[in-house]
Enzyme design. Structure first.
Site: not given
Ligand code: NAP
Length: 313
Positions: A266, A198, A123
């Site tokens: 994150k 995502k 990701t």
């Protein structure tokens, strides 16, 4: 011979060899796997169990041992993996790890021959995906981004949702590997769209985790039973696998790591950066990000995202 085996053999060119194994001796595709953390370890194991030849590398080399025990070959660098394989998958922590693994002196870019494939399933943000794609395609090789939705258990069960974008021929060539890794896959077009999808999905998830934590904290302080709150949520329109899975963990203060909290923070940070680049205000996500930041600073970064409850309650 399988479709992927035929495609791999057709594209093999002057592949390097790992140990005593040469390409002439193979009748299945050889797949590289970089990054054997919570997700990568389970995914690489599933590819091995499905009969693929797999060559692994991990920054901390000791994590290769369980995969080698399952039949994987171990390589000394990302360069060596990329040079030896039909295509290489990566499942790395964050944008910095993804870039270092490609652009480092012993990185993927140094080993990837023309027409070979590199598929980054980490990701990351869309700019990182595009920077990696540009460097790889400039070499005449092919790039696909393929981040996944799903956590440790779906990775173990081969039921991830794969969000791919980039080189369509590589997407097709990797179809049988994706069949092993996931229950669903989508092709989203240009590189960057997989990363964006995502981040949208995880931004929603992060807010759901904070909402569940606050709901339980409010309810418990109001003398409601936690199990009763989860039971009522489960009976209504908000019933979902995540609340079903994480709710009991919150109540039990169980933060056994499936999805490290530091990675959730994150993803929230990257989603907020995306929102700035496209001019979309995200008040809810910004507030949720602060909660994840507080949890990371409080030392819960390696614990599961369920640990966010520890700073909410
Ligand atoms: P993890 O257990 O923390 O594993 C991270 C991997 O990245 C390890 O192999 C680590 O190597 C490697 N790494 C970190 N920094 C590196 C660097 N500078 N250079 C090379 N390798 C480096 O994470 P994970 O849970 O497997 O997640 C991997 C990716 O999938 C992340 O992008 C995450 O956001 C995403 N993801 C995770 C989940 C989940 O539920 N866990 C679900 C969907 C997506 P070492 O072993 O040497 O540290």
């Amino acid at each position: 011979m399988s479709i992927i085996a035929r495609a791999g053999l057709a594209a093999r060119g002057n592949r390097g060899s790992i140990g005593a194994l040469t390409c002439e001796e193979r009748d299945v595709a050889r797949i590289g796997f970089l990054g054997l953390g919570i997700m990568g370890r389970a995914m690489a194991a599933n590819l091995l169990k499905a009969g693929f030849e797999v060559v692994v590398w991990n920054r901390s080399a000791a994590k290769c041992a369980p995969l080698v025990a399952l039949g994987a070959k171990q390589a000394a660098s990302p360069r060596e993996v990329a040079a030896a394989c039909d295509f290489t998958l990566a499942m790395l922590a964050d944008p910095a790890a993804a870039r270092e693994t490609v652009f480092g002196a012993e990185g993927v870019l140094a080993g990837l021959a023309e027409r070979r494939g590199y598929i980054d399933m980490s990701t990351v943000d869309d700019a990182t995906a595009r920077a990696i794609a540009a460097a790889i395609t400039a070499r005449g090789a092919r790039f696909l981004e393929a981040p996944v939705s799903g956590t440790r258990k779906p990775a173990e069960d081969g039921t991830l949702v794969i969000l791919a974008a980039g080189d369509r021929s590589l997407y097709d060539e990797a179809a049988e590997a994706f069949e092993v890794l996931g229950k669903k896959r989508v092709f989203l077009g240009e590189v960057g769209q997989g990363a964006r999808m995502k981040l949208v999905v995880n931004m929603v998830m992060g807010q759901m985790m904070v909402a569940l934590s606050e709901g339980l904290a409010l309810g418990l302080k109001s003398d409601l039973a936690g199990e009763a709150i989860l039971d009522v949520l489960e009976a209504g329109a908000m019933a979902c696998p995540m609340f079903r899975g994480k709710g009991p963990m919150l109540l039990a203060d169980d933060a056994t790591t499936s999805f490290p909290l530091k990675h959730m923070q994150k993803d929230m940070r990257l989603a907020l950066a995306l929102s700035e680049s496209v001019g979309q205000p995200l008040q809810g996500a910004a507030a949720a990000n602060e909660v994840f930041k507080r949890a990371t600073l409080a030392g819960h970064g390696e614990a599961d995202i369920a640990a966010v409850y520890r700073v909410v309650r």
